[in-house]
Structure formats: C-alpha cells, structure tokens
Enzyme design. Structure first.
Site, PDB file in Angstrom:
ATOM      1  N   PRO A 164       0.829  -1.212   0.000  1.00  0.00           N
ATOM      2  CA  PRO A 164       0.000   0.000   0.000  1.00  0.00           C
ATOM      3  C   PRO A 164       0.864   1.264   0.000  1.00  0.00           C
ATOM      4  CG  PRO A 164       0.234  -0.781   2.225  1.00  0.00           C
ATOM      5  CD  PRO A 164       1.118  -1.663   1.380  1.00  0.00           C
ATOM      6  N   LYS A 189       4.781  -5.052  -6.443  1.00  0.00           N
ATOM      7  CA  LYS A 189       3.905  -4.097  -7.132  1.00  0.00           C
ATOM      8  C   LYS A 189       3.642  -2.965  -6.147  1.00  0.00           C
ATOM      9  CE  LYS A 189       0.003  -2.801  -7.945  1.00  0.00           C
ATOM     10  NZ  LYS A 189      -0.424  -1.408  -7.659  1.00  0.00           N
ATOM     11  N   GLY A 221      -4.104  -1.505  -9.631  1.00  0.00           N
ATOM     12  CA  GLY A 221      -4.397  -2.809  -9.045  1.00  0.00           C
ATOM     13  C   GLY A 221      -4.909  -3.844 -10.041  1.00  0.00           C
ATOM     14  N   GLY A 241      -3.081  -4.178   2.421  1.00  0.00           N
ATOM     15  CA  GLY A 241      -3.987  -3.203   1.803  1.00  0.00           C
ATOM     16  C   GLY A 241      -5.363  -3.321   2.411  1.00  0.00           C
ATOM     17  N   GLU A 263      -2.349  -8.634   5.257  1.00  0.00           N
ATOM     18  CA  GLU A 263      -2.367  -7.686   6.370  1.00  0.00           C
ATOM     19  C   GLU A 263      -3.355  -6.597   5.970  1.00  0.00           C
ATOM     20  OE1 GLU A 263      -2.057  -4.898   8.572  1.00  0.00           O
ATOM     21  OE2 GLU A 263       0.090  -4.546   8.233  1.00  0.00           O
ATOM     22  N   CYS A 298      -3.212   1.303   9.613  1.00  0.00           N
ATOM     23  CA  CYS A 298      -4.191   0.250   9.941  1.00  0.00           C
ATOM     24  C   CYS A 298      -4.203  -0.016  11.437  1.00  0.00           C
ATOM     25  CB  CYS A 298      -3.908  -1.020   9.141  1.00  0.00           C
ATOM     26  SG  CYS A 298      -2.195  -1.452   9.047  1.00  0.00           S
ATOM     27  N   LYS A 348     -12.874  10.854   0.939  1.00  0.00           N
ATOM     28  CA  LYS A 348     -13.397   9.802   1.818  1.00  0.00           C
ATOM     29  C   LYS A 348     -13.319  10.262   3.286  1.00  0.00           C
ATOM     30  CE  LYS A 348     -12.339   5.179   3.345  1.00  0.00           C
ATOM     31  NZ  LYS A 348     -11.311   4.196   3.466  1.00  0.00           N
ATOM     32  N   GLU A 400     -13.311   1.718   8.981  1.00  0.00           N
ATOM     33  CA  GLU A 400     -11.948   2.249   8.967  1.00  0.00           C
ATOM     34  C   GLU A 400     -11.916   3.529   8.140  1.00  0.00           C
ATOM     35  OE1 GLU A 400      -8.841  -0.068   7.021  1.00  0.00           O
ATOM     36  OE2 GLU A 400      -7.505   0.405   8.694  1.00  0.00           O
ATOM     37  N   ILE A 401     -11.520   4.618   8.756  1.00  0.00           N
ATOM     38  CA  ILE A 401     -11.541   5.923   8.077  1.00  0.00           C
ATOM     39  C   ILE A 401     -10.205   6.190   7.383  1.00  0.00           C
ATOM     40  CG2 ILE A 401     -11.805   8.422   8.435  1.00  0.00           C
ATOM     41  CD1 ILE A 401     -13.690   7.728  10.801  1.00  0.00           C
TER      42      ILE A 401
HETATM   43  P1  ADP Z   1      -6.342   1.462  -1.058  1.00  0.00           P
HETATM   44  O1  ADP Z   1      -7.821   1.447  -1.220  1.00  0.00           O
HETATM   45  O2  ADP Z   1      -5.898   2.011   0.225  1.00  0.00           O
HETATM   46  O3  ADP Z   1      -5.572   2.007  -2.218  1.00  0.00           O
HETATM   47  P2  ADP Z   1      -5.958  -1.231  -1.950  1.00  0.00           P
HETATM   48  O4  ADP Z   1      -6.165  -2.458  -1.158  1.00  0.00           O
HETATM   49  O5  ADP Z   1      -6.857  -1.006  -3.104  1.00  0.00           O
HETATM   50  O6  ADP Z   1      -5.959  -0.065  -0.902  1.00  0.00           O
HETATM   51  O7  ADP Z   1      -4.456  -1.175  -2.491  1.00  0.00           O
HETATM   52  C1  ADP Z   1      -3.379  -1.859  -1.925  1.00  0.00           C
HETATM   53  C2  ADP Z   1      -2.552  -2.425  -3.052  1.00  0.00           C
HETATM   54  O8  ADP Z   1      -3.323  -3.404  -3.747  1.00  0.00           O
HETATM   55  C3  ADP Z   1      -2.111  -1.411  -4.092  1.00  0.00           C
HETATM   56  O9  ADP Z   1      -0.802  -1.711  -4.518  1.00  0.00           O
HETATM   57  C4  ADP Z   1      -3.106  -1.647  -5.210  1.00  0.00           C
HETATM   58  O10 ADP Z   1      -2.649  -1.261  -6.484  1.00  0.00           O
HETATM   59  C5  ADP Z   1      -3.263  -3.139  -5.140  1.00  0.00           C
HETATM   60  N1  ADP Z   1      -4.487  -3.662  -5.782  1.00  0.00           N
HETATM   61  C6  ADP Z   1      -5.673  -3.024  -5.955  1.00  0.00           C
HETATM   62  N2  ADP Z   1      -6.554  -3.836  -6.578  1.00  0.00           N
HETATM   63  C7  ADP Z   1      -5.926  -5.013  -6.823  1.00  0.00           C
HETATM   64  C8  ADP Z   1      -6.293  -6.252  -7.436  1.00  0.00           C
HETATM   65  N3  ADP Z   1      -7.482  -6.438  -7.946  1.00  0.00           N
HETATM   66  N4  ADP Z   1      -5.370  -7.239  -7.485  1.00  0.00           N
HETATM   67  C9  ADP Z   1      -4.132  -7.063  -6.948  1.00  0.00           C
HETATM   68  N5  ADP Z   1      -3.722  -5.924  -6.368  1.00  0.00           N
HETATM   69  C10 ADP Z   1      -4.593  -4.895  -6.302  1.00  0.00           C
END
Ligand code: ADP
Length: 498
Positions: A164, A189, A221, A241, A263, A298, A348, A400-401
């Site tokens: 994240p 990633k 993502g 994330g 996590e 978190c 948000k 969670e805010i």
């Molecule tokens: P936030 O909403 O705080 O951005 P996310 O859980 O969406 O939290 O993001 C955490 C990570 O997961 C980022 O690196 C994001 O690009 C990645 N991510 C988001 N969607 C997907 C997905 N469908 N598959 C794999 N990774 C993803």
C-alpha cells in the site's frame, strides 16, 4: 547496475531521474505499453514525475526474470544470502535521508516525524532479517531406529508482494527481506500513489543483489496487481492493503491453491482506565492514533474508550496536545503533520468527518490549524478531529476511516466496555492503559487482537509477531517464525538404512 548510485537529496531531482520506470532484471525500463501515469505531490497538487503503468506484459517479464534468478540464489547458503541482505541494509542506511525526502515528496508525510523515521525503519528491518539466514533449520525426527528422518526448509520460488501507500517502505521490507533471505525471488507491485521511493529502494538493492532477483512494477491494481497474483509462476502472494482488495487477492490465489499472507485493516481500541497515568496515556493516544501520519495507519487507535471519571480531562488534554502540532509543508523540519495521500482519500476522510458531525449526540473537536503558506493552498490537508458523544455503534466508530479522526467513547462499566472493544469486524491491535496489573492482564487476555500492549503504543517492531485476527488479515509478519512459515516449504526426508 554495479556502479554506486550517487546520493540525491533534492527529492524533485530524484523523482525526475526515476520517472517512467519499472525495475526489471536489474535495469530501469519503461512499461512495455509505453504508458505512464502522474505521480502527484499531495502537498501542492504538482505532478512530480511519471510512473510506468504496468500490465500483464510487464508482469510476465518481471516474473520470468525472477524465476531465472531464483535458481542460483536458492543454491547459496542462507547465511550468504543474509549477508547480502545486510549489505542492502547498509546501503539503505547510507541512502536513508534521500529516501526519506522522496517519500515525503510523493506521500505528503512529514519528513521529521514520519518519512525520515520510515527510511530508518526500512534499513533496520533489513538488518534484522539478515541475521536470520542461518536459522533456516529443519528438524530430526525419531521416527524409526533404521531410518534417518528429517525436515528441511526450501524456498517457494517467486513471491509476489503487493504493497500500500501509507508506509510503503516499511511494509515492503517486512515482506521482501524475509522472502529473499529464505531463498526466493520477488516481484513487488507498488501502490499507484507512492511508486518512487519503492523504485529507488529497488534500485539501491540491485547494486548488491543479482539481476532479476528483486523486481519492481508500478501500476494500477486490476491491470498490474491482479496479473501478478494470477501468474502461474508466482508461488506465494504477500499483500498489505484494504479488506476488499485482500479478499479479491485471496480468491485468485485460491484458484491456484497458493499460500497468501494478508495484512488488512483495523479499528483498534485504546482503553484508558480511571487509574491510568494520564500524561502517558495522552502521549500514547497521539502516537497511537498516528496523528503525524494523518491517521493513515491500519493500527491507528481510532476508538479510544475512556473511563467517565477522567473522560473530560482526557479529551481536553488530548485536544491541547494535537492543537500544538504544526500542519504544513512535509519537507519543512518544523512540520508535524503533512497531508492526506490523494484526492480520493481526502474526499473519503472528509465524508466521514461530515458523517460524524451528523451523528446524533456527537461533538467534533477540530484540532491544529490549516497551513497558511500560499504554495500549499491546493494541498490535501485535513485538520485532526476528535469525536466525543458517540457510541461504539456509530458508523465512524465501526468503519476504517484511514484519516486523522478518532472517537473517544465514554464508559463506566469495564465488562460492557470490553464487549464493545471486541465488537468490531477488525482485530489488529489494542492497547490498555492502567496502573492495575490485574486489569492489565485480564484485558490483554480477553481483547481480540493480534498485537496488544499495556501502557505503550509502539509501532511494528522487527522480532515481534505482527498481524491481525478477524477481518484484519491472515498470517503474521516480522519474525523468524513468520519467515519460515510464509516464505518456505517444509519438506520431509526419510532415509531407510536397512
Ligand atoms: P487502497 O484502497 O488504500 O488504495 P488497496 O487495497 O486497493 O488499498 O491497495 C493496496 C494495493 O493493492 C495497491 O498496490 C493496489 O494497487 C493493489 N491492488 C488493488 N486492486 C488489486 C487487485 N485487484 N489485485 C491485486 N492488487 C490490487
């Protein structure tokens, strides 16, 4: 990439240098599609760089490089691998000021209170895991006198790590350092909002590690993270994330039957008993709520249960402490509190503040003061808010805010309060503040959380198991056991000598 990188303390110059790249097989490369997206300084709204917009084709290249590099890496002893991870730690220490400044630029986290600290913790996590190289041990089992029966720990192969934006370097370190020491190769990633410092760290580490062993992709993502999870040669996914995305990752991994560490979120209770040391508890609430990180944690203690006898004094003192914190330019040494990461999160968080103000009985104590600097007027600053007058059933106390918003909930009955503290979808962390040993022990036993502290509010520490229960995730991080459990397979070997 064997030439030593020069230190670049000007974060904008470094951002420009790194702009538009992944790091695959030891080299900075653009996305195969040629596409990029903007990296924005949330304190000014300025575009500071481009990030390579990865997709399945980039994932393919990164995983292929990792798969090839892993073969020789796995042949080295754990100790040798640990030594190289220690060298990465030393180089990261040498670059820590530079890394801290870059993370402040792209995330809006204040340099003095957050970004510089994170850069230091990053290096520390490498040093901790470096020492675990010789601990990849198996067992001997007295199965039969005629048989030598033992277990060995083998690496999984290629690990996909998805991270994240809130503490990207520290959270990445807790994944990649143990994965590499255990003999795996890694593809990371980065989060779309914070790709630059992660790329710089990868570049620094590639001075020490063989090409292909540690690769970094930036991208969105669904387009870049999802194909990494789904790739047939990725044998393990480690993710930090949101709960929603964690569940998507888990489902994809289930199709391949590969192990996953998740996590996820939290809504951590802080319990302040009437006999607590008030000053310590106030300091603990400030650090535990991560006000210096705009509450983007978190683990943030976003539900503070305070005994009615001390409630009003606690709120007044907490407000005074947060009022004294300076909001401003993240790169200014005077700044305590920087910005929210992105417009999406900004909306948000403000939405939740509005919702909190509309909640029956609520009082919103807005703290600190907006920066007045002209160049920060487009910055994503949000004044910290302490809500009182609400119950544990209010939406702002349940969801969670991920912003600088905490709820102080008054209680009189210990049993009732404990029930409420546990009445949450999450179970990441909890703290108890009391001078009564019996209460402390009772609460720590009964609180449903993975990380429970009494009279302190430390962040994740290398060597202490970290991770949640319930919707906060699956699997723990930051220890030897976590490395063995999450980044190795156990193989049983039986030699029949008859
Ligand atoms: P936030 O909403 O705080 O951005 P996310 O859980 O969406 O939290 O993001 C955490 C990570 O997961 C980022 O690196 C994001 O690009 C990645 N991510 C988001 N969607 C997907 C997905 N469908 N598959 C794999 N990774 C993803």
């Amino acid at each position: 990439m064997s030439n030593r990188l020069t230190l670049t303390l000007d974060p904008q110059a470094l951002a420009t240098e790194l702009s538009g790249h992944h790091l695959i097989n030891g080299a900075l490369v653009p996305a195969k599609s040629g596409k990029t997206f903007d990296v924005i300084n949330p304190a000014t709204g300025d575009v500071v760089a481009q990030a390579a917009e990865g997709d399945a084709a980039d994932v393919e290249a990164a995983v292929a490089a990792a798969k090839a590099a892993q073969v020789e890496w796995a042949k080295m002893t754990g100790r040798q691998r640990g030594k190289l991870i220690g060298e990465c730690g030393a180089l990261l220490t040498a670059h820590s000021e530079e890394i801290g400044r870059l993370i402040a630029l792209e995330t809006g986290k204040a340099l003095r209170t957050e970004s510089r600290v994170e850069a230091g913790v990053l290096a520390d996590a490498f040093h901790f895991h470096a020492g675990l190289g010789s601990e990849l041990k198996g067992e001997t089992i007295p199965f039969s006198p005629d048989m030598l029966t033992l277990t060995v720990r083998e690496p999984i192969g290629v690990v996909g790590a998805i991270i994240p934006w809130n503490v990207p370097l520290m959270l990445m370190a807790l994944k990649i350092a143990p994965a590499l020491v255990a003999g795996n190769a890694v593809v990371v990633k980065s989060a779309e909002e914070a790709p630059l410092a992660v790329l710089r760290v990868c570049q620094i580490m590639n001075q020490v590690l063989p090409a292909g062993l540690f690769n970094m992709l930036s991208g969105f993502g669904p387009e870049c993270g999802a194909p990494l999870v789904a790739h047939k040669d990725v044998g393990k996914v480690t993710f930090t994330g949101s709960v929603e995305t964690g569940k998507i990752v888990y489902k994809t991994a289930a199709e391949k039957l590969i192990p996953v560490t998740l996590e996820l979120g939290g809504k951590s209770p802080m319990i302040v008993m009437a006999d607590a040391d008030m000053d310590k508890a106030i300091a603990g609430a400030v650090s535990g709520m991560r006000f210096t990180r705009q509450g983007q944690s978190c683990t943030a203690c976003s539900r503070i249960f305070v005994h009615e006898d001390i409630h009003d004094a606690f709120v007044a003192k907490l407000k005074a402490k947060v009022d004294a914190m300076v909001m401003g330019d993240p790169l200014d040494e005077k700044t305590d509190i920087g910005t929210i990461i992105s417009c999406e999160q900004f909306d948000k968080v403000n939405g939740y503040i509005k919702l909190g103000k509309e909640t029956a009985g609520s009082v919103a104590h807005e703290c600190s003061a907006m920066p007045t600097d002209e160049k920060l007027q487009k910055g994503l600053f949000v004044r910290p808010v302490i809500f009182t007058g609400i119950g544990n059933d209010a939406r702002i106390a349940r969801e969670e805010i991920f912003g600088p918003v905490t709820c102080v909930i008054k209680f009189s009955d210990y049993e009732e309060m404990l029930e409420q503290a546990n009445d949450s979808d999450f179970g990441l962390a909890a703290t108890v503040w009391t001078t009564n040993l019996k209460t402390a022990l009772d609460a720590t036993k009964r609180l449903e959380a993975g990380f429970v502290q009494v009279n302190q509010n430390l962040v994740v520490q290398p060597g202490l198991s970290y991770g949640g229960v319930k919707q906060s995730g699956i699997g723990k991080e930051a220890t030897l056991e976590a490395m063995l459990e999450h980044f190795t397979h156990k193989k049983t070997i039986i030699l029949n000598m008859t």
